[in-house]
Each structure stands twice: as C-alpha cells, then as structure tokens.
Design a protein around this motif. Structure first.
Motif, mmCIF file in Angstrom:
data_model
loop_
_atom_site.group_PDB
_atom_site.id
_atom_site.type_symbol
_atom_site.label_atom_id
_atom_site.label_comp_id
_atom_site.label_asym_id
_atom_site.label_seq_id
_atom_site.Cartn_x
_atom_site.Cartn_y
_atom_site.Cartn_z
ATOM 1 N N THR A 170 0.531 17.764 -4.045
ATOM 2 C CA THR A 170 -0.137 18.158 -2.803
ATOM 3 C C THR A 170 -1.426 17.377 -2.587
ATOM 4 O O THR A 170 -1.697 16.875 -1.497
ATOM 5 C CB THR A 170 -0.438 19.664 -2.807
ATOM 6 O OG1 THR A 170 0.777 20.386 -3.029
ATOM 7 C CG2 THR A 170 -1.058 20.092 -1.489
ATOM 8 N N LEU A 171 -2.229 17.301 -3.666
ATOM 9 C CA LEU A 171 -3.477 16.539 -3.572
ATOM 10 C C LEU A 171 -3.209 15.057 -3.332
ATOM 11 O O LEU A 171 -3.903 14.392 -2.553
ATOM 12 C CB LEU A 171 -4.303 16.708 -4.852
ATOM 13 C CG LEU A 171 -5.092 18.010 -5.018
ATOM 14 C CD1 LEU A 171 -5.830 18.007 -6.350
ATOM 15 C CD2 LEU A 171 -6.086 18.183 -3.860
ATOM 16 N N ALA A 172 -2.202 14.511 -4.015
ATOM 17 C CA ALA A 172 -1.860 13.096 -3.847
ATOM 18 C C ALA A 172 -1.421 12.812 -2.418
ATOM 19 O O ALA A 172 -1.797 11.784 -1.833
ATOM 20 C CB ALA A 172 -0.755 12.709 -4.823
ATOM 21 N N ASP A 173 -0.644 13.734 -1.856
ATOM 22 C CA ASP A 173 -0.182 13.579 -0.468
ATOM 23 C C ASP A 173 -1.365 13.609 0.494
ATOM 24 O O ASP A 173 -1.449 12.799 1.427
ATOM 25 C CB ASP A 173 0.793 14.723 -0.143
ATOM 26 C CG ASP A 173 1.559 14.450 1.137
ATOM 27 O OD1 ASP A 173 1.549 13.292 1.595
ATOM 28 O OD2 ASP A 173 2.170 15.390 1.682
ATOM 29 N N SER A 174 -2.307 14.504 0.269
ATOM 30 C CA SER A 174 -3.499 14.608 1.123
ATOM 31 C C SER A 174 -4.376 13.368 0.996
ATOM 32 O O SER A 174 -4.886 12.841 1.995
ATOM 33 C CB SER A 174 -4.296 15.858 0.736
ATOM 34 O OG SER A 174 -5.492 15.930 1.481
ATOM 35 N N ALA A 175 -4.546 12.871 -0.241
ATOM 36 C CA ALA A 175 -5.377 11.685 -0.463
ATOM 37 C C ALA A 175 -4.775 10.446 0.176
ATOM 38 O O ALA A 175 -5.499 9.559 0.628
ATOM 39 C CB ALA A 175 -5.562 11.455 -1.963
ATOM 40 N N PHE A 176 -3.444 10.387 0.219
ATOM 41 C CA PHE A 176 -2.768 9.216 0.803
ATOM 42 C C PHE A 176 -2.784 9.246 2.329
ATOM 43 O O PHE A 176 -3.062 8.243 2.987
ATOM 44 C CB PHE A 176 -1.321 9.158 0.293
ATOM 45 C CG PHE A 176 -0.527 8.011 0.862
ATOM 46 C CD1 PHE A 176 -0.782 6.711 0.466
ATOM 47 C CD2 PHE A 176 0.483 8.247 1.795
ATOM 48 C CE1 PHE A 176 -0.054 5.652 0.990
ATOM 49 C CE2 PHE A 176 1.212 7.199 2.319
ATOM 50 C CZ PHE A 176 0.946 5.896 1.914
ATOM 51 N N ASP A 177 -2.495 10.404 2.916
ATOM 52 C CA ASP A 177 -2.360 10.504 4.368
ATOM 53 C C ASP A 177 -3.703 10.569 5.095
ATOM 54 O O ASP A 177 -3.819 10.085 6.218
ATOM 55 C CB ASP A 177 -1.544 11.756 4.741
ATOM 56 C CG ASP A 177 -0.066 11.584 4.438
ATOM 57 O OD1 ASP A 177 0.394 10.425 4.425
ATOM 58 O OD2 ASP A 177 0.617 12.599 4.196
ATOM 59 N N SER A 178 -4.707 11.154 4.459
ATOM 60 C CA SER A 178 -5.993 11.321 5.136
ATOM 61 C C SER A 178 -7.149 11.126 4.153
ATOM 62 O O SER A 178 -7.868 12.075 3.822
ATOM 63 C CB SER A 178 -6.054 12.723 5.773
ATOM 64 O OG SER A 178 -7.190 12.858 6.562
ATOM 65 N N PRO A 179 -7.354 9.877 3.687
ATOM 66 C CA PRO A 179 -8.365 9.645 2.643
ATOM 67 C C PRO A 179 -9.797 9.895 3.108
ATOM 68 O O PRO A 179 -10.649 10.291 2.295
ATOM 69 C CB PRO A 179 -8.163 8.167 2.284
ATOM 70 C CG PRO A 179 -7.514 7.567 3.486
ATOM 71 C CD PRO A 179 -6.659 8.639 4.063
ATOM 72 N N TRP A 219 0.827 -1.213 0.000
ATOM 73 C CA TRP A 219 0.000 0.000 0.000
ATOM 74 C C TRP A 219 0.863 1.267 0.000
ATOM 75 O O TRP A 219 0.657 2.176 -0.830
ATOM 76 C CB TRP A 219 -0.905 -0.021 1.229
ATOM 77 C CG TRP A 219 -1.983 1.008 1.263
ATOM 78 C CD1 TRP A 219 -1.920 2.257 1.821
ATOM 79 C CD2 TRP A 219 -3.310 0.882 0.733
ATOM 80 N NE1 TRP A 219 -3.112 2.912 1.673
ATOM 81 C CE2 TRP A 219 -3.986 2.083 1.010
ATOM 82 C CE3 TRP A 219 -3.987 -0.129 0.068
ATOM 83 C CZ2 TRP A 219 -5.310 2.299 0.639
ATOM 84 C CZ3 TRP A 219 -5.297 0.086 -0.304
ATOM 85 C CH2 TRP A 219 -5.949 1.285 -0.023
ATOM 86 N N SER A 220 1.804 1.330 0.918
ATOM 87 C CA SER A 220 2.611 2.550 1.060
ATOM 88 C C SER A 220 3.669 2.678 -0.024
ATOM 89 O O SER A 220 4.171 3.778 -0.288
ATOM 90 C CB SER A 220 3.277 2.595 2.440
ATOM 91 O OG SER A 220 4.147 1.491 2.616
ATOM 92 N N ASN A 221 4.016 1.582 -0.684
ATOM 93 C CA ASN A 221 5.034 1.635 -1.721
ATOM 94 C C ASN A 221 4.451 1.951 -3.098
ATOM 95 O O ASN A 221 5.073 2.663 -3.885
ATOM 96 C CB ASN A 221 5.781 0.299 -1.774
ATOM 97 C CG ASN A 221 7.016 0.358 -2.651
ATOM 98 O OD1 ASN A 221 7.821 1.275 -2.540
ATOM 99 N ND2 ASN A 221 7.168 -0.613 -3.525
ATOM 100 N N LEU A 222 3.249 1.428 -3.373
ATOM 101 C CA LEU A 222 2.669 1.580 -4.707
ATOM 102 C C LEU A 222 1.655 2.718 -4.820
ATOM 103 O O LEU A 222 1.634 3.454 -5.808
ATOM 104 C CB LEU A 222 1.999 0.265 -5.134
ATOM 105 C CG LEU A 222 2.899 -0.969 -5.275
ATOM 106 C CD1 LEU A 222 2.071 -2.169 -5.719
ATOM 107 C CD2 LEU A 222 4.032 -0.708 -6.253
ATOM 108 N N LEU A 223 0.787 2.846 -3.800
ATOM 109 C CA LEU A 223 -0.332 3.781 -3.924
ATOM 110 C C LEU A 223 0.088 5.245 -4.065
ATOM 111 O O LEU A 223 -0.467 5.960 -4.929
ATOM 112 C CB LEU A 223 -1.281 3.605 -2.730
ATOM 113 C CG LEU A 223 -2.539 4.465 -2.753
ATOM 114 C CD1 LEU A 223 -3.375 4.183 -4.000
ATOM 115 C CD2 LEU A 223 -3.369 4.227 -1.496
ATOM 116 N N PRO A 224 1.044 5.779 -3.275
ATOM 117 C CA PRO A 224 1.357 7.220 -3.373
ATOM 118 C C PRO A 224 1.775 7.648 -4.775
ATOM 119 O O PRO A 224 1.325 8.691 -5.267
ATOM 120 C CB PRO A 224 2.508 7.395 -2.375
ATOM 121 C CG PRO A 224 2.380 6.262 -1.434
ATOM 122 C CD PRO A 224 1.848 5.123 -2.233
#
Length: 633
Positions: free
Chosen positions: A528-537, A512-517
C-alpha cells in the motif's frame, strides 16, 4: 596546369591584366558555381542549388520586409520583440514542468508524467514541419497567429483539467502551438541575421533565461500547489508578449506597400484553378496533411505504450501494450513509408536535403542530444524533491540551471564563431563534455550529499549543450545552401529533436514504471505504501519526512533507478560523438544563406587554394575521396 586550375582566375593575373574588381567577382562566382557542379561527384559539397519544397510566399515577402528594417536600430527592434517572446515562453517553459508534475501527482498518476511529455513531443514534431511549410506557403505572421491560438487553447484546457487524460489533450494542443512559436522565432532570427552571426542572434534573445532560472523558483514557490493558475496565467501573458513583433512586421509591410513593393497575399489562388482544387493542393499535398497524421500515429503507437505498461501491475503481456505496438510497427509504419515514397508530392523527408552528410549528421545529433537529455530530465525534478530533499524553489532552480549556463555559453561562443566561422570543433568538445556530465549523474544518485554534484552536472550539461545546439543549427543551415530551404531544414532539425525527446520520455517512463514500483515494494515492505509512493510521490514526502525510515527506503529505490537512467544516457552520447565527426565544417558566410554569400577576393583566393591543393594531390587521391564519401553517405 589542370583543367580545374584554369577555371579560377588568380588574383595575380587580375593585377597583371588590369581586370576590374567587379568583373573579377562576377566571373569567379560563375566559375565557382560551374566547378561546384563538376566536383559534386568527388566531394559532394553542397553548393548545388536545391529546389524548394513548396512555393515560398513567406520567403518572398520576408526578403522584401528585411530591406526596410536593415539599419542597426530597426534590427534592434526586431531582436527586442523576439526577446520579449523568448522571455515569456522561456519562463513558462521553466515553470510548466513543475506544474505538470504537481498536476499528474494530484491525479494520483505521477508515473504518466513521461506519457504526457511523449505525446506532447510527438505532436510537436509534426506541428513544426507543418508550420515550416505554412510559413513559406502563406506567410510568417499567419503561421504565428495560428501558433498563438494553439498555445492559448491548449494552456486553457490543461489548466482546467480534472483528469490526466484531459490534461494530456490540452498538453498536446499547447505542444503544437509551442512548437510553432519556437520554430517561427528561429526563422525570424535567421531571416534577419547572417550565418556567421547566427549563433549570437539566436541566443541573444534567450538571455532572459539568466533571470528566469531564479525567478521561476520564486513563482512556483509562491503559487504552491495552485498549478491551475500557474498554467492558466500564460493564456493571458503570452499573447500580450507577441504584440511588439506584430507591430514591427506590419510596420515593415506598411513601408513596403508605401514604396509600391509587390507583396504576395496569404491565399494567392491562380485564376485558372478552382478554389476546391487549390485548397486540396495546399492542405493535402503541399502541407502533406496525410503524411503528418501518419507520422504522429507511428510514433504515438510505438512509444506511448512503453510509458503506460509498467507499475505494480505490469501490462507488458496484455493487449493494452501488444496491440498498439503491432499496429504501429506492422500497419502504421509501412503505410507511412509507402505514402512518403510513392504518393506524397512533397514528402516530409526530402532526399535531396537529407542525403547530404552535413544535414543527416546534424539531424542525427539533434535526435540523440534530445533523446539523452530527456531520459535524464523527465524525472529530474521529482528526484530532486524526493531523493535529495530539495524544496520546490530549489528544485525548480536546479532544474533550470542547464538553460542558464547554456545561454551564457552559447552567446559567448557565438562571438568567437563570428570571427572563426567554423563550428565542428566546438560541437565535438560539447559531445565529449557530456560523458563527464552523465558520469557525475551516475555517481551522485541520492542523499543530501548529491546536491552539489547534481548542480555541477547541470551546469556542465548546459556548457556542453551551448557548444552543441546552436553551432549545430548554424552548420545545418549553412549546409542547406538556400534561403528557400532554411525554414524546412530548421523545422526538420527541431522536429527530429522533438522525436528524440519523445524517445527519451518513453525510455525514461519504461525504466521508471518498470523498475521503481517493485524496488519500492521490496525496500519498504508494504504494498500500500509502495503504491502511494509511486503514484503520488509529492504528497507522500509531505507525510514521510527526510529522517524517517520509510523515506530513506524511498531514497534508496529512487537512487538505484536514477543510476540506470544515466547509464543509458552515457551510452547515447557515443552516437552523438560519432555523428559530430561526420559534420561538414563549412565556413559560415556573411549572408543569410550560403547561396547569397559574397565572392570577395579573399573568399575566392581561399577556394582557389583548396582547388589547387586538390589538383596537386592528383587523380588517385580524388578517387579515394569519392570512395570514402560514398561509404559515409
């Protein structure tokens, strides 16, 4: 006629010689024990008496208590008391994953959901072994009290956490208590049920899952984002649910003392040993405190870094990942191995137990079934909310469907096993069904149309789990032979399962943490949006609704990673299926443990038939069997 044919007394000879039934039973029991010893080299059947790991005050007391709760109404009281406990911690178990997801998301560290689960399960595995030994050395009720304390303290800490680190500490303490509660409920069930009724007895108190599946969705929906209260209320509810069981146990104790039974004390120190030496012997050696600490260290150092080293800024080449892995593999694992093999007086993994095919194959399935389950389950709730557009209520219910179907399936199957008294064929069927389950999960990987497919897969997963887990446990307990060994093999079964869960969470977290971001960054096109979607979906999807372009990019990225997770699960089902063919298909006796079975004429005739067949086949085939058993062992 061969020597082995002469060893058993035939029922026709009994009639001719007019031997009394009692003499027949006693003599056949003696001869069957003798025969089991002689045939051990060729068949390696597990009728030998395995010595207990530790002194068993708990077993001794429970065997006395059980005499005073022997009639159906009294057993109903015990089962009802356990039913209340199962209801409480079962409902807690249904809603806690939802609140854990909300908690980690509120700390903007949602990807660490797998880290918390991994640490929780590693500590739980050691906790279950400790509680199994403590329940034998001290007493069941003493261990139950300690478990409740851990459960309550951990829940309070988690509910008041202000960071993911504090939440993880509370989750670890809670996990130890929860592990003890689960184990001790299993042991109480085994203490008050016979092997052929074991599957029914273990699953009947879990019937609240039928209610909890639907109630849990209402609870999480009504409380909304108030995860602190959603967790904290169980610090009050759960201890209250344990009161009926303690009333029953102390009523048994009262009746035993009233009838002048000798009840052993929790701390029964021999007069010739000093207190210091006695406590060291109990806590350092018999409970193997050092071994348990090393066990936690090994798996924590090896598994946890996999869940924390991904993300948008990968850390696979950094010291944060490399150092724990090196210490785990090069330092902690060899030290643990040397301690267990050379210094521990009561090792965690007893060779006389785990070297038996009926036990190590069952432990292998326990590991892989939980490994497989948590690769899928760790992020299932998040996937349902983000990629299938489910509400909190619907997501919680779908996430609990497997438990719902599992309990119904296991209870119905248990009634068949009472008569059939065999388990292996059902376990094989369950393993085969899981190929279909994860095939469905691979196919339905996002979008509104995936809802029905995921529900079908969850139900079928519960069906397969019901065919595997409880029958497998009954098979394992039958292979352990002795009531003295029942607690420790049950603990090993659950502990290995928890280690499998930790592996599953670690693998899920790594993928999850290796592929999804990076897939989010590529599909959304905004770091920025990708970081927000990953950390706090959970927060992210409240802002970007289902029909927005950004949300659809999010669904596409989630679906591709979800597919990979379930392909891994498909591969993990293969060793499960192989191990199921290695199980012993032992007939479940009408006794608490195999060494307490009755030698009725029918049972003796069945053993005679098997013995005659083996004699008829001849010495050459017997040699082939020895070779085959050694290869599989």
């Amino acid at each position: 006629m061969s020597h082995k044919q002469d060893m058993y007394i035939n029922s026709d000879e009994i009639v001719n010689d007019d031997i009394k039934l009692e003499d027949y039973q006693i003599r056949n029991k003696i001869l069957s024990d003798k025969d089991a010893t002689e045939s051990n080299a060729s068949e390696e059947i597990t009728t030998n008496k395995l010595k207990p790991a530790v002194s068993s005050t708990g077993v001794y007391n429970m065997e006395i208590y059980a005499k005073y709760y022997a009639n159906p109404f009294q057993k109903f009281l015990i089962y009802f008391s356990l039913f209340v406990i199962y209801y409480a911690y079962g409902l807690d178990g249904n809603v806690r994953p939802t609140y854990q997801t909300l908690a980690t998301s509120s700390f903007n560290r949602h990807s660490l959901n797998s880290t918390v689960t991994c640490i929780n399960r590693v500590t739980s595995s050691a906790g279950q072994i400790w509680f199994a030994r403590a329940s034998d050395i001290f007493s069941r009720e003493f261990s139950m009290v300690i478990s409740i304390l851990f459960y309550v303290v951990g829940t309070i800490i988690s509910s008041q956490a202000t960071s993911v680190a504090k939440y993880a500490v509370g989750a670890c303490i809670y996990g130890i208590g929860h592990a003890g509660i689960v184990l001790l409920c299993e042991i109480y069930m085994a203490d008050f049920s016979n092997l052929n009724w074991r599957v029914v007895a273990e699953n009947a108190p879990m019937l609240p899952a039928i209610i909890n599946t639907w109630v849990s969705g209402n609870i999480t929906s009504d409380l909304g984002s108030k995860w602190q209260w959603g967790l904290g209320m169980w610090a009050i509810i759960f201890p209250a649910s344990c009161i009926p069981l303690f009333v029953c146990i102390y009523h048994m104790r009262y009746m035993a003392k009233k009838n002048n039974e000798k009840i052993r004390k929790i701390f029964e120190k021999p007069s010739e040993i000093a207190w210091k030496k006695y406590l060291i012997d109990i806590f350092i050696w018999k409970l193997d405190f050092i071994g348990l600490v090393l066990l936690v260290a090994v798996f924590a150092l090896i598994l946890v870094p996999f869940t924390t080293s991904g993300g948008l800024h990968r850390e696979w080449n950094s010291a944060n990942f490399i150092v724990p892995e090196v210490v785990g593999w090069v330092v902690a694992l060899p030290i643990f191995s040397v301690w267990e093999w050379k210094f521990s007086r009561y090792p965690i993994l007893r060779l006389d137990l785990i070297s038996d095919r009926g036990i190590y194959s069952a432990l292998s399935i326990s590991f892989f079934i939980q490994f497989c389950l948590y690769v899928n389950d760790t992020y299932l709730y998040t996937f349902l909310l983000v990629a299938v557009d489910q509400t909190t209520k619907s997501g919680t219910r779908i996430n609990s469907l497997m438990s719902f179907v599992n309990v119904i399936t296991a209870c119905c199957l248990g009634l068949f096993i009472v008569k059939i008294r065999r388990t292996q064929i059902f376990i094989v069927i369950g393993c085969v069904s899981w190929f279909v389950v994860y095939g469905l999960y691979v196919h339905y990987n996002g979008g509104l149309g995936s809802r029905s497919g995921i529900i079908t897969a969850s139900c079928l997963s519960g069906f397969g789990y019901g065919f595997i887990k409880s029958p497998l446990k009954a098979s394992l307990q039958a292979s352990s032979n002795s009531h003295q060994n029942l607690a420790i093999v049950t603990a090993l079964f659950l502990a290995i399962g928890n280690i499998g869960t930790a592996f599953g969470a670690a693998v899920a977290g790594a993928i999850w943490s290796n592929l999804l971001p990076h897939r989010l960054e590529k599909s959304i096109g905004n770091v920025t949006l990708a970081d927000s979607a990953f950390d706090s979906p959970i927060k992210f999807i409240k802002q970007y609704k289902w029909h927005t372009a950004v949300r659809q990019h999010l669904v596409s990225s989630y679906g591709s990673v979800w597919r990979i997770l379930n392909i891994v699960c498909l591969v993990l089902v293969i060793p499960m299926l192989v191990s199921s063919f290695l199980l012993r298909d032992r007939k479940l006796s009408n006794s608490v443990a195999y060494d307490q079975r009755d030698f009725s004429p029918t049972d003796c005739e069945e053993e005679n038939i098997g013995q005659d067949r083996r004699s008829y086949i001849g010495d050459r085939y017997a040699k082939f069997r020895v070779l085959r058993e050694r290869i599989f062992k």
